[in-house]
Scaffold this motif. Structure first.
Motif, PDB file in Angstrom:
ATOM      1  N   MET A   1      77.122  95.872 -19.714  1.00  0.00           N
ATOM      2  CA  MET A   1      76.604  95.738 -21.069  1.00  0.00           C
ATOM      3  C   MET A   1      77.029  94.399 -21.653  1.00  0.00           C
ATOM      4  O   MET A   1      78.161  93.964 -21.463  1.00  0.00           O
ATOM      5  N   LYS A   2      76.131  93.769 -22.374  1.00  0.00           N
ATOM      6  CA  LYS A   2      76.414  92.463 -22.961  1.00  0.00           C
ATOM      7  C   LYS A   2      77.459  92.604 -24.073  1.00  0.00           C
ATOM      8  O   LYS A   2      77.334  93.483 -24.934  1.00  0.00           O
ATOM      9  N   PRO A   3      78.495  91.739 -24.093  1.00  0.00           N
ATOM     10  CA  PRO A   3      79.487  91.793 -25.164  1.00  0.00           C
ATOM     11  C   PRO A   3      78.842  91.585 -26.537  1.00  0.00           C
ATOM     12  O   PRO A   3      77.845  90.864 -26.662  1.00  0.00           O
ATOM     13  N   ASP A   4      79.436  92.195 -27.573  1.00  0.00           N
ATOM     14  CA  ASP A   4      78.862  92.109 -28.913  1.00  0.00           C
ATOM     15  C   ASP A   4      78.741  90.669 -29.398  1.00  0.00           C
ATOM     16  O   ASP A   4      77.747  90.294 -30.028  1.00  0.00           O
ATOM     17  N   ALA A   5      79.766  89.852 -29.116  1.00  0.00           N
ATOM     18  CA  ALA A   5      79.734  88.464 -29.570  1.00  0.00           C
ATOM     19  C   ALA A   5      78.587  87.698 -28.929  1.00  0.00           C
ATOM     20  O   ALA A   5      77.888  86.915 -29.591  1.00  0.00           O
ATOM     21  N   MET A   6      78.361  87.934 -27.642  1.00  0.00           N
ATOM     22  CA  MET A   6      77.261  87.265 -26.949  1.00  0.00           C
ATOM     23  C   MET A   6      75.906  87.772 -27.460  1.00  0.00           C
ATOM     24  O   MET A   6      74.971  86.991 -27.654  1.00  0.00           O
ATOM     25  N   LEU A   7      75.824  89.072 -27.701  1.00  0.00           N
ATOM     26  CA  LEU A   7      74.581  89.641 -28.214  1.00  0.00           C
ATOM     27  C   LEU A   7      74.251  89.069 -29.589  1.00  0.00           C
ATOM     28  O   LEU A   7      73.105  88.706 -29.862  1.00  0.00           O
ATOM     29  N   ARG A   8      75.256  88.968 -30.452  1.00  0.00           N
ATOM     30  CA  ARG A   8      75.029  88.389 -31.781  1.00  0.00           C
ATOM     31  C   ARG A   8      74.563  86.942 -31.665  1.00  0.00           C
ATOM     32  O   ARG A   8      73.648  86.502 -32.382  1.00  0.00           O
ATOM     33  N   SER A   9      75.194  86.177 -30.759  1.00  0.00           N
ATOM     34  CA  SER A   9      74.805  84.791 -30.553  1.00  0.00           C
ATOM     35  C   SER A   9      73.342  84.684 -30.108  1.00  0.00           C
ATOM     36  O   SER A   9      72.590  83.830 -30.588  1.00  0.00           O
ATOM     37  N   ASP A  10      72.926  85.578 -29.205  1.00  0.00           N
ATOM     38  CA  ASP A  10      71.543  85.575 -28.733  1.00  0.00           C
ATOM     39  C   ASP A  10      70.573  85.923 -29.861  1.00  0.00           C
ATOM     40  O   ASP A  10      69.485  85.345 -29.966  1.00  0.00           O
ATOM     41  N   ILE A  11      70.955  86.871 -30.705  1.00  0.00           N
ATOM     42  CA  ILE A  11      70.090  87.268 -31.824  1.00  0.00           C
ATOM     43  C   ILE A  11      69.926  86.116 -32.808  1.00  0.00           C
ATOM     44  O   ILE A  11      68.812  85.814 -33.257  1.00  0.00           O
ATOM     45  N   VAL A  12      71.019  85.463 -33.150  1.00  0.00           N
ATOM     46  CA  VAL A  12      70.950  84.330 -34.085  1.00  0.00           C
ATOM     47  C   VAL A  12      70.080  83.221 -33.503  1.00  0.00           C
ATOM     48  O   VAL A  12      69.275  82.602 -34.206  1.00  0.00           O
ATOM     49  N   ALA A  13      70.210  82.980 -32.205  1.00  0.00           N
ATOM     50  CA  ALA A  13      69.392  81.956 -31.552  1.00  0.00           C
ATOM     51  C   ALA A  13      67.911  82.325 -31.617  1.00  0.00           C
ATOM     52  O   ALA A  13      67.052  81.468 -31.848  1.00  0.00           O
ATOM     53  N   GLU A  14      67.591  83.600 -31.414  1.00  0.00           N
ATOM     54  CA  GLU A  14      66.199  84.060 -31.473  1.00  0.00           C
ATOM     55  C   GLU A  14      65.639  83.941 -32.887  1.00  0.00           C
ATOM     56  O   GLU A  14      64.477  83.571 -33.086  1.00  0.00           O
ATOM     57  N   LEU A  15      66.455  84.242 -33.885  1.00  0.00           N
ATOM     58  CA  LEU A  15      66.024  84.091 -35.277  1.00  0.00           C
ATOM     59  C   LEU A  15      65.755  82.628 -35.614  1.00  0.00           C
ATOM     60  O   LEU A  15      64.783  82.298 -36.298  1.00  0.00           O
ATOM     61  N   ASN A  16      66.621  81.735 -35.125  1.00  0.00           N
ATOM     62  CA  ASN A  16      66.417  80.307 -35.349  1.00  0.00           C
ATOM     63  C   ASN A  16      65.192  79.781 -34.613  1.00  0.00           C
ATOM     64  O   ASN A  16      64.560  78.816 -35.045  1.00  0.00           O
ATOM     65  N   PHE A  17      64.847  80.426 -33.495  1.00  0.00           N
ATOM     66  CA  PHE A  17      63.720  79.986 -32.678  1.00  0.00           C
ATOM     67  C   PHE A  17      62.374  80.315 -33.327  1.00  0.00           C
ATOM     68  O   PHE A  17      61.398  79.591 -33.133  1.00  0.00           O
ATOM     69  N   ASP A  18      62.326  81.398 -34.105  1.00  0.00           N
ATOM     70  CA  ASP A  18      61.064  81.841 -34.707  1.00  0.00           C
ATOM     71  C   ASP A  18      60.791  81.035 -35.973  1.00  0.00           C
ATOM     72  O   ASP A  18      61.548  81.097 -36.939  1.00  0.00           O
ATOM     73  N   PRO A  19      59.676  80.271 -36.025  1.00  0.00           N
ATOM     74  CA  PRO A  19      59.407  79.406 -37.177  1.00  0.00           C
ATOM     75  C   PRO A  19      59.079  80.168 -38.451  1.00  0.00           C
ATOM     76  O   PRO A  19      59.139  79.604 -39.554  1.00  0.00           O
ATOM     77  N   VAL A  20      58.720  81.443 -38.336  1.00  0.00           N
ATOM     78  CA  VAL A  20      58.398  82.241 -39.526  1.00  0.00           C
ATOM     79  C   VAL A  20      59.654  82.624 -40.294  1.00  0.00           C
ATOM     80  O   VAL A  20      59.602  82.904 -41.486  1.00  0.00           O
TER      81      VAL A  20
END
Length: 217
Positions: A1-20
């Motif tokens: 299972m992905k560590p919480d810190a890594m998962l949060r980092s991935d989510i923030v990156a995905e939010l930054n990636f979406d121009p909307v």
């Protein structure tokens, strides 16, 4: 299972990636794979985009939405203005049948009521009003009136799943009661879970889908 810190980092990156999405409007906390979103997106369209973006990230087990749309003053509209715009949006959408769906608006929140034959018409109505200026939320109470037998519905869903997922479709269990469909079993990703739900909703005669599929991580 992905560590919480890594998962949060991935989510923030995905939010930054979406121009909307304006990522600074969103607070993200993660605990044991369960993601909680807080903040005040500026439109209902942005709130919806945030939810979809987080669901795209691998490792998300569950999602708690504690966001509330906070419209900038320049986006505010009266309920009468929003209701008129929603009526026109439904009228001008070729996927929405004429005179079948009625919008009601209270404090910027749009509630859709009515009855249609297909779920794509129900979903098209929600999409038509979701991005209107001044809308703070949408409740879709449009009813799909089933016109097929449960056996027909189950067979059509099974065939659609086999076309889209192949052998993985065998892990999905389908229960049909009148127009209500319950999906259970396991899938490999949120994308497969959404695809299974989409296959069910796209089947003629389906009025409601309960998605109990678990994502194996």
């Amino acid at each position: 299972m992905k560590p919480d810190a890594m998962l949060r980092s991935d989510i923030v990156a995905e939010l930054n990636f979406d121009p909307v999405i304006t990522a600074t409007d969103v607070g993200v906390t993660v605990r044991d794979g369960v993601v909680t979103l807080t903040g005040h997106p500026r439109t209902h369209a942005e709130k919806h985009a945030i939810e979809r973006a987080v669901q795209r990230v691998k490792g998300v087990k569950a999602l708690a939405i504690e966001m509330e749309v906070q419209l900038p003053s320049r986006y505010e509209r009266t309920d009468a203005d929003i209701a008129l715009a929603a009526e026109h949006a439904l009228e001008w959408n070729v996927l929405v049948p004429d005179d079948k769906i009625r919008p009601m608006v209270e404090k910027g929140w749009v509630t859709l009521v009515g009855e249609v034959e297909w779920d794509y018409q129900r979903r098209a109505a929600e999409v038509a009003v979701r991005n209107l200026l001044g809308v703070t939320g949408v409740t879709n109470r449009v009813v799909v009136n089933p016109k097929f037998t449960p056996a027909d519905v189950e067979q059509r869903i099974r065939q659609a799943l086999e076309r889209q997922a192949g052998d993985e479709a065998r892990q999905v269990h389908i229960a049909v009661n009148a127009g209500d469909v319950t999906l259970s079993g396991t899938v490999r990703s949120w994308a497969e879970r959404r695809a299974a739900q989409g296959a069910a909703w796209s089947t003629p005669g389906v009025a409601n889908v309960v998605n109990n599929l678990l994502v194996e991580i």
